[in-house]
Design a protein around this motif. Structure first.
Motif, PDB file in Angstrom:
ATOM      1  N   GLY A 126      23.867 -16.420  11.438  1.00 34.45           N
ATOM      2  CA  GLY A 126      23.333 -17.194  12.556  1.00 34.45           C
ATOM      3  C   GLY A 126      22.061 -16.576  13.069  1.00 34.45           C
ATOM      4  N   PRO A 127      21.589 -17.050  14.205  1.00 27.58           N
ATOM      5  CA  PRO A 127      20.321 -16.559  14.732  1.00 27.58           C
ATOM      6  C   PRO A 127      20.393 -15.100  15.154  1.00 27.58           C
ATOM      7  N   VAL A 128      19.297 -14.400  14.937  1.00 19.36           N
ATOM      8  CA  VAL A 128      19.187 -13.007  15.353  1.00 19.36           C
ATOM      9  C   VAL A 128      18.121 -12.971  16.436  1.00 19.36           C
ATOM     10  N   PHE A 129      18.522 -12.626  17.649  1.00 20.89           N
ATOM     11  CA  PHE A 129      17.591 -12.622  18.760  1.00 20.89           C
ATOM     12  C   PHE A 129      17.047 -11.220  18.979  1.00 20.89           C
ATOM     13  N   LYS A 130      16.236 -11.052  20.001  1.00 21.38           N
ATOM     14  CA  LYS A 130      15.502  -9.803  20.230  1.00 21.38           C
ATOM     15  C   LYS A 130      16.317  -8.553  19.890  1.00 21.38           C
ATOM     16  N   ILE A 131      15.782  -7.823  18.925  1.00 20.60           N
ATOM     17  CA  ILE A 131      16.408  -6.595  18.454  1.00 20.60           C
ATOM     18  C   ILE A 131      15.384  -5.482  18.611  1.00 20.60           C
ATOM     19  N   LYS A 132      15.827  -4.325  19.060  1.00 25.36           N
ATOM     20  CA  LYS A 132      14.918  -3.187  19.169  1.00 25.36           C
ATOM     21  C   LYS A 132      14.453  -2.817  17.768  1.00 25.36           C
ATOM     22  N   ASP A 133      13.159  -2.633  17.603  1.00 24.78           N
ATOM     23  CA  ASP A 133      12.539  -2.297  16.314  1.00 24.78           C
ATOM     24  C   ASP A 133      12.878  -3.338  15.242  1.00 24.78           C
ATOM     25  N   ASP A 134      12.771  -4.597  15.596  1.00 27.68           N
ATOM     26  CA  ASP A 134      13.048  -5.716  14.688  1.00 27.68           C
ATOM     27  C   ASP A 134      12.072  -5.660  13.507  1.00 27.68           C
ATOM     28  N   PRO A 135      12.565  -5.551  12.258  1.00 29.19           N
ATOM     29  CA  PRO A 135      11.678  -5.448  11.101  1.00 29.19           C
ATOM     30  C   PRO A 135      10.927  -6.748  10.800  1.00 29.19           C
ATOM     31  N   ARG A 136      11.294  -7.829  11.443  1.00 34.19           N
ATOM     32  CA  ARG A 136      10.620  -9.110  11.217  1.00 34.19           C
ATOM     33  C   ARG A 136       9.320  -9.221  12.012  1.00 34.19           C
ATOM     34  N   VAL A 137       9.173  -8.416  13.051  1.00 39.46           N
ATOM     35  CA  VAL A 137       8.032  -8.519  13.960  1.00 39.46           C
ATOM     36  C   VAL A 137       6.892  -7.616  13.495  1.00 39.46           C
ATOM     37  N   THR A 138       5.685  -8.176  13.477  1.00 39.14           N
ATOM     38  CA  THR A 138       4.501  -7.414  13.069  1.00 39.14           C
ATOM     39  C   THR A 138       4.118  -6.417  14.160  1.00 39.14           C
ATOM     40  N   PRO A 139       3.296  -5.423  13.834  1.00 33.13           N
ATOM     41  CA  PRO A 139       2.875  -4.463  14.874  1.00 33.13           C
ATOM     42  C   PRO A 139       2.157  -5.157  16.043  1.00 33.13           C
ATOM     43  N   ILE A 140       1.241  -6.066  15.731  1.00 34.59           N
ATOM     44  CA  ILE A 140       0.552  -6.783  16.815  1.00 34.59           C
ATOM     45  C   ILE A 140       1.531  -7.724  17.520  1.00 34.59           C
TER      46      ILE A 140
END
Length: 187
Positions: free
Chosen positions: A160-174
Motif C-alpha cells: 500500500g501507500p508509503v507516506f513520509k518516512i525519515k530518510d526516504d530513498p525515493r526523495v531527491t536531495p533537492i
C-alpha cells in the motif's frame, strides 16, 4: 416573528441577512420553498439541529450562545461581486507569478541537475463536487520512485501507500529541502 409563509416578505422588507429557524416537523417541506424564495436576497439561515432531517449535503454546524445551529444556505457571490473577486484572483496570481518566477527557475534548474525526469509532477485528483483536476507540484522524488517504493515495502513487509518516512530513498536531495519548506507545492 411570524408564519413561515410570511418570512420572504419580512426578510426583504427589513433587509435581514441572518435568520434563525425553529420549525415543527410538518413544516419541513416548506423549508425548501423558503430557501428557494429567498434566493438572491443575501441571507443565511440557521436552524436548531433537532428539527432538521435532510435539507442539503452542505450543512455546516455553528454554535451561537451555546446553542448548536446548522447553516443551510450560504450567501453566494453574484454579479459584480463575482466579477471583482475573479479580477482580484487573476491580478494577484499574476503578481505572485512574476515575483516568484526567479525562484521557480532556480528550483527547476536544481531539479533537472540533481535527477532525471520532468520538473513538474502531475496527478489527477478529485476536488469540490467530485470534479477532477490536474495537480501540479515540483517533482521531489526520483523518476523511479515506484520501484524504490516497492523495494522499501518489501524491506518493511508492507504494502500500500508509503507516506513520509525519515530518510526516504525515493526523495531527491533537492526534494528533501523542497518538502521541508513546502516549496514543492508552489505550482
Amino acid at each position: 416573528l411570524g408564519a413561515l409563509s410570511a418570512a420572504p416578505g419580512y426578510i426583504q422588507t427589513h433587509h435581514i441577512n441572518l435568520a434563525f429557524l425553529s420549525v415543527r416537523a410538518p413544516d419541513h417541506p416548506r423549508l425548501f420553498d423558503l430557501v428557494s424564495e429567498c434566493e438572491g436576497m443575501n441571507i443565511e439561515f440557521m436552524m436548531v439541529p433537532d428539527v432538521l432531517e435532510v435539507l442539503t449535503s452542505q450543512v455546516r454546524a455553528e454554535e451561537l450562545e451555546g446553542i448548536p445551529f446548522l447553516k443551510i444556505k450560504n450567501i453566494s457571490i453574484t454579479g459584480w461581486g463575482r466579477i471583482s473577486k475573479r479580477a482580484f484572483d487573476i491580478v494577484m496570481s499574476l503578481i505572485v507569478l512574476v515575483v516568484l518566477s526567479p525562484l521557480w527557475l532556480v528550483i527547476a534548474v536544481l531539479i533537472k541537475s540533481t535527477s532525471r525526469g520532468p520538473v513538474l509532477f502531475t496527478q489527477e485528483r478529485v476536488g469540490l463536487n467530485g470534479r477532477t483536476f490536474t495537480l501540479y507540484k515540483f517533482r521531489s522524488m526520483y523518476r523511479d520512485a515506484e520501484e524504490r517504493r516497492a523495494a522499501l515495502a518489501s524491506l518493511n513487509e508492507r504494502s500500500g501507500p508509503v507516506f513520509k518516512i525519515k530518510d526516504d530513498p525515493r526523495v531527491t536531495p533537492i526534494g528533501k529541502w523542497m518538502r521541508r519548506f513546502s516549496v514543492d507545492e508552489l505550482p
